[in-house]
Design a protein around this motif. Structure first.
Motif, PDB file in Angstrom:
ATOM      1  N   GLN A 101      66.638  35.121  26.165  1.00  0.00           N
ATOM      2  CA  GLN A 101      66.160  36.296  26.724  1.00  0.00           C
ATOM      3  C   GLN A 101      66.063  37.355  25.852  1.00  0.00           C
ATOM      4  O   GLN A 101      65.037  38.221  25.699  1.00  0.00           O
ATOM      5  CB  GLN A 101      66.807  36.649  28.072  1.00  0.00           C
ATOM      6  CG  GLN A 101      66.326  37.892  28.610  1.00  0.00           C
ATOM      7  CD  GLN A 101      65.150  37.328  29.411  1.00  0.00           C
ATOM      8  OE1 GLN A 101      64.930  36.853  30.247  1.00  0.00           O
ATOM      9  NE2 GLN A 101      63.906  38.168  28.844  1.00  0.00           N
ATOM     10  N   TRP A 105      62.706  39.383  24.628  1.00  0.00           N
ATOM     11  CA  TRP A 105      62.477  40.948  24.959  1.00  0.00           C
ATOM     12  C   TRP A 105      62.049  41.370  23.415  1.00  0.00           C
ATOM     13  O   TRP A 105      61.166  42.394  23.273  1.00  0.00           O
ATOM     14  CB  TRP A 105      63.690  41.655  25.226  1.00  0.00           C
ATOM     15  CG  TRP A 105      63.929  41.471  26.766  1.00  0.00           C
ATOM     16  CD1 TRP A 105      62.994  41.292  27.624  1.00  0.00           C
ATOM     17  CD2 TRP A 105      65.154  41.425  27.449  1.00  0.00           C
ATOM     18  NE1 TRP A 105      63.600  41.390  29.002  1.00  0.00           N
ATOM     19  CE2 TRP A 105      65.127  41.369  28.856  1.00  0.00           C
ATOM     20  CE3 TRP A 105      66.596  41.369  27.098  1.00  0.00           C
ATOM     21  CZ2 TRP A 105      65.891  41.269  29.756  1.00  0.00           C
ATOM     22  CZ3 TRP A 105      67.524  41.372  28.022  1.00  0.00           C
ATOM     23  CH2 TRP A 105      67.422  41.126  29.417  1.00  0.00           C
ATOM     24  N   LEU A 110      60.283  44.907  22.552  1.00  0.00           N
ATOM     25  CA  LEU A 110      61.306  45.989  23.075  1.00  0.00           C
ATOM     26  C   LEU A 110      62.596  45.953  22.342  1.00  0.00           C
ATOM     27  O   LEU A 110      62.821  45.160  21.240  1.00  0.00           O
ATOM     28  CB  LEU A 110      61.734  45.388  24.504  1.00  0.00           C
ATOM     29  CG  LEU A 110      60.488  45.136  25.333  1.00  0.00           C
ATOM     30  CD1 LEU A 110      60.756  44.286  26.686  1.00  0.00           C
ATOM     31  CD2 LEU A 110      60.221  46.645  26.010  1.00  0.00           C
ATOM     32  N   ASP A 268      62.618  40.969  34.316  1.00  0.00           N
ATOM     33  CA  ASP A 268      61.566  41.774  34.034  1.00  0.00           C
ATOM     34  C   ASP A 268      61.765  43.073  34.508  1.00  0.00           C
ATOM     35  O   ASP A 268      61.073  43.932  33.726  1.00  0.00           O
ATOM     36  CB  ASP A 268      60.433  41.173  34.993  1.00  0.00           C
ATOM     37  CG  ASP A 268      60.627  40.997  36.373  1.00  0.00           C
ATOM     38  OD1 ASP A 268      61.960  40.787  36.821  1.00  0.00           O
ATOM     39  OD2 ASP A 268      59.749  40.730  37.034  1.00  0.00           O
ATOM     40  N   ALA A 271      63.480  44.824  31.528  1.00  0.00           N
ATOM     41  CA  ALA A 271      62.637  44.778  30.500  1.00  0.00           C
ATOM     42  C   ALA A 271      61.949  46.243  30.739  1.00  0.00           C
ATOM     43  O   ALA A 271      61.575  47.088  29.667  1.00  0.00           O
ATOM     44  CB  ALA A 271      61.603  43.851  30.360  1.00  0.00           C
ATOM     45  N   GLN A 272      61.533  46.739  31.878  1.00  0.00           N
ATOM     46  CA  GLN A 272      61.007  48.109  32.000  1.00  0.00           C
ATOM     47  C   GLN A 272      61.853  48.954  31.580  1.00  0.00           C
ATOM     48  O   GLN A 272      61.392  49.986  31.193  1.00  0.00           O
ATOM     49  CB  GLN A 272      60.410  48.197  33.428  1.00  0.00           C
ATOM     50  CG  GLN A 272      59.530  47.153  33.715  1.00  0.00           C
ATOM     51  CD  GLN A 272      58.869  47.095  35.516  1.00  0.00           C
ATOM     52  OE1 GLN A 272      59.304  48.438  36.237  1.00  0.00           O
ATOM     53  NE2 GLN A 272      58.546  46.153  35.810  1.00  0.00           N
TER      54      GLN A 272
END
Ligand code: C2E
Ligand code: MG
Ligand code: MG
Ligand code: MG
Length: 294
Positions: A101, A105, A110, A268, A271-272
């Motif tokens: 993960q 990302w 990110l 998810d 991630a935002q």
């Protein structure tokens, strides 16, 4: 005469025990199946820096996405996974999944923040833990400082020397260490200073009473003071109210984790947050040094 039916002897002795054992075996078989079928998912709970409210990291929390029962919380299956030994392959999956993960990302452009992983007692003692972590870090090209491993006080209780050796082995590969649910166990200060921890997490049972219970406030003040003197960063856990957060901020706690800031969320959604809430730029520093708490 119950035996005369040619039936189940256990049934004669203790029917409810028999049922419990049967349920346990059924759940264990289901857990094995779930591992093979990849039914586990990780949710991520943000940690926030109290100095500026910035996103300081996350804790990976496992859930079982059960085909009929929905999302099962870890409290319902971790104990059996631990006693059956299934925690070792499950825990290994958690480590790899966090690394996968982190890479995903980063590949999405990110910023990276340190992600914390809970270790179970059995997993912590298992030979090859450090090697497994190193292989996962290399496979996904994740900097070791981007993983934090959480252990609880009870895991260093019985054999301090072996625990310290294991912790130093983990430090040696460059990952960070955190002492979870701190204050509930039996760590003496002498013991605490033997442990190469980067972070202490104040147990939520003390945080809950901040602002109303003087004894719990005294405990929190002491933990923050001792931890800072030992160069450890302090996280308040289970922060649910503004009052609790402000108390911790006023007493120079470094970070908070809890529903007041954010619940654990799917990857998810996290991630935002990573995209929106520009994380601290200095997370590559040792965690406690990244915060200017004075
Ligand atoms: P923990 O490591 O102390 O994690 C914190 C728990 O507190 C999480 O519960 C989290 O959802 C919950 N929490 C967060 N904010 C609040 C709040 O404001 N108030 C309250 N009352 N609770 C809050 P969760 O996800 O159910 O996990 C429970 C425990 O299961 C964890 O406690 C950890 O010991 C264990 N666990 C979770 N994931 C793993 C894992 O991957 N491996 C192992 N070995 N254990 C895990
Ligand atoms: Mg934890
Ligand atoms: Mg905890
Ligand atoms: Mg806990």
């Amino acid at each position: 005469h119950a035996l005369g039916h040619g039936g189940n002897r256990f049934r004669f002795v203790a029917p409810e025990m028999n049922e419990r054992v049967a349920r346990m075996f059924a759940l264990e078989a289901e857990l094995r199946r779930a591992l093979v079928h990849n039914e586990f998912v990780l949710h991520y709970q943000p940690r926030a820096a109290l100095a500026d409210g910035g996103l300081a990291g996350a804790e990976a929390l496992v859930r079982w996405d059960h085909p009929t029962r929905g999302l099962v919380p870890p409290g319902d299956f971790i104990p059996l996974a631990e006693s059956s030994g299934l925690i070792v392959p499950l825990g290994a999956w958690v480590i790899r999944e966090v690394c996968r993960q982190q890479k995903a990302w980063r590949d999405a452009g990110l910023p990276m923040v340190p992600v914390s992983i809970n270790l179970s007692p059995r997993q912590f003692r298992e030979d090859g833990l450090a090697e497994h972590i190193e292989v996962a870090l290399e496979e996904y090209d994740v900097p070791p400082a981007m993983l934090v491993f959480e252990i609880s006080e009870s895991m260093v209780k019985d054999n301090l020397d072996a625990a310290v050796a294991r912790l130093n082995e983990l430090k040696g590969i460059g990952v960070r260490l955190s002492l979870d649910d701190f204050g509930t166990g039996h760590s003496s200060l002498a013991r605490l200073r033997m442990l190469p921890m980067d972070q202490l997490k104040i147990d939520q049972s003390f945080v809950r009473q901040l602002g109303s219970e003087q004894a719990d406030e005294a405990i929190c003040r002491s933990i923050i003071d001792v931890g800072h003197n030992l160069n450890m960063q302090i996280v308040g856990e289970g922060v649910e109210t503004l009052l609790q957060r402000e108390w911790l901020r006023a007493h120079h706690c470094d970070e908070i984790q809890g529903c007041f800031h954010a619940r654990a969320m799917p990857a998810d959604e996290f991630a935002q947050l990573l995209a929106a809430d520009r994380p601290r730029s200095n997370t590559m520093l040792p965690l406690w040094k990244a915060i200017n708490y004075k």
